[in-house]
Design a protein around this motif. Sequence first.
Motif, PDB file in Angstrom:
ATOM      1  N   ILE A  15      38.013  44.081 -34.688  1.00 40.64           N
ATOM      2  CA  ILE A  15      36.520  43.676 -34.370  1.00 40.64           C
ATOM      3  C   ILE A  15      35.555  44.716 -34.675  1.00 40.64           C
ATOM      4  CG2 ILE A  15      36.745  44.305 -31.903  1.00 40.64           C
ATOM      5  CD1 ILE A  15      35.059  41.866 -31.336  1.00 40.64           C
ATOM      6  N   THR A  16      34.546  44.472 -35.353  1.00 41.88           N
ATOM      7  CA  THR A  16      33.717  45.702 -35.637  1.00 41.88           C
ATOM      8  C   THR A  16      32.660  46.237 -34.362  1.00 41.88           C
ATOM      9  OG1 THR A  16      31.568  44.273 -36.089  1.00 41.88           O
ATOM     10  CG2 THR A  16      33.142  44.498 -38.077  1.00 41.88           C
ATOM     11  N   PHE A  17      32.222  47.319 -34.838  1.00 41.98           N
ATOM     12  CA  PHE A  17      31.677  48.401 -33.479  1.00 41.98           C
ATOM     13  C   PHE A  17      30.317  47.235 -33.395  1.00 41.98           C
ATOM     14  CE2 PHE A  17      33.782  52.043 -35.385  1.00 41.98           C
ATOM     15  CZ  PHE A  17      34.373  52.416 -34.189  1.00 41.98           C
ATOM     16  N   ARG A  18      29.709  46.815 -34.514  1.00 42.42           N
ATOM     17  CA  ARG A  18      28.536  45.920 -34.109  1.00 42.42           C
ATOM     18  C   ARG A  18      28.765  44.642 -33.376  1.00 42.42           C
ATOM     19  NH1 ARG A  18      25.193  42.130 -38.160  1.00 42.42           N
ATOM     20  NH2 ARG A  18      23.188  42.059 -36.914  1.00 42.42           N
ATOM     21  N   ALA A  19      29.667  44.059 -33.631  1.00 44.91           N
ATOM     22  CA  ALA A  19      30.262  42.885 -32.938  1.00 44.91           C
ATOM     23  C   ALA A  19      30.253  43.075 -31.541  1.00 44.91           C
ATOM     24  CB  ALA A  19      31.426  42.073 -33.455  1.00 44.91           C
ATOM     25  N   VAL A  20      31.052  44.195 -31.112  1.00 45.83           N
ATOM     26  CA  VAL A  20      30.974  44.585 -29.626  1.00 45.83           C
ATOM     27  C   VAL A  20      29.649  44.837 -29.169  1.00 45.83           C
ATOM     28  CG1 VAL A  20      31.987  46.303 -28.168  1.00 45.83           C
ATOM     29  CG2 VAL A  20      33.589  45.510 -29.869  1.00 45.83           C
ATOM     30  N   GLU A  21      28.912  45.467 -29.947  1.00 46.34           N
ATOM     31  CA  GLU A  21      27.432  45.946 -29.417  1.00 46.34           C
ATOM     32  C   GLU A  21      26.564  44.669 -29.321  1.00 46.34           C
ATOM     33  OE1 GLU A  21      24.665  47.521 -32.311  1.00 46.34           O
ATOM     34  OE2 GLU A  21      24.998  49.442 -31.003  1.00 46.34           O
TER      35      GLU A  21
END
Length: 261
Positions: A15-21
């Motif tokens: 999962i991408t950092f942006r998705a978590v953000e």
Amino acid sequence: MLYLVATPIGNLKEITFRAVEVLESVDYIACEDTRTSKVLLDNYNIKKPLVSYHKFNENQSGQKIIEDLKSGKNIALISDAGTPGISDPGNVIVNMCKTEGLEYTVVSGPSALINAYVLSGYDSPFTFVGFLSDNNTKRTETLENLSKSNTSLIFYCSPHSLEKDIQDMYNILGDREVCVVREISKKFEEVEFSTLSRGYTSTIKGEFVVIVNAGKEEKSVDIDNNVKVLLDMGLSKSEVSKIISKLTGKKKDEIYKTLIG
């Protein structure tokens, strides 16, 4: 703003950092199955309200999401796995946003069809089909239309439909090389290369992506002369049709219709 957020299709670390953000920042998260999504969100300690949005409530739930977007809320939409809007109700809410002139965007990430296609090693272009219809008439129409295409074909298949799907592909598309991928990015990920006539021979468990390689160009065969020779040998028109089909790649039903016409 509506965020269509891609989530892992297997390994929860994909999962991408942006998705978590984004998932941490929105007012709430719309998802297919709240129990499935909770596993992912708990893994990243994301504590946001979840609302159910799936094919059985897409209109009612979708309208509520639209109303909340109009009021200024930020909402994330996720599917059980992969990128929303591909073979799931995500496209319904996208079209609602388009109609209402509301902002939406995609947060990139995993997609089963892309992973499977890369694993197959087949050349582009390709045609993404998704799941075949449970309605026999509709699935036959779909496959007959695809039989005219010279691109690789990507299908999603469930465990209970896999064998029938492959058999129907063989009956209508003819014999082609096929790559069957299951459990992408999970512990038991498996890639099997076969042909449509041979089918899939391994474990039928999990979700499948089936990639049918592009059809080969028809072989140059003196059909008329071969038909005459085979008929003179005493073979039936049905038997001749099968042999000519193997030699040329043409569908045996079409050859048979020509012989009896």
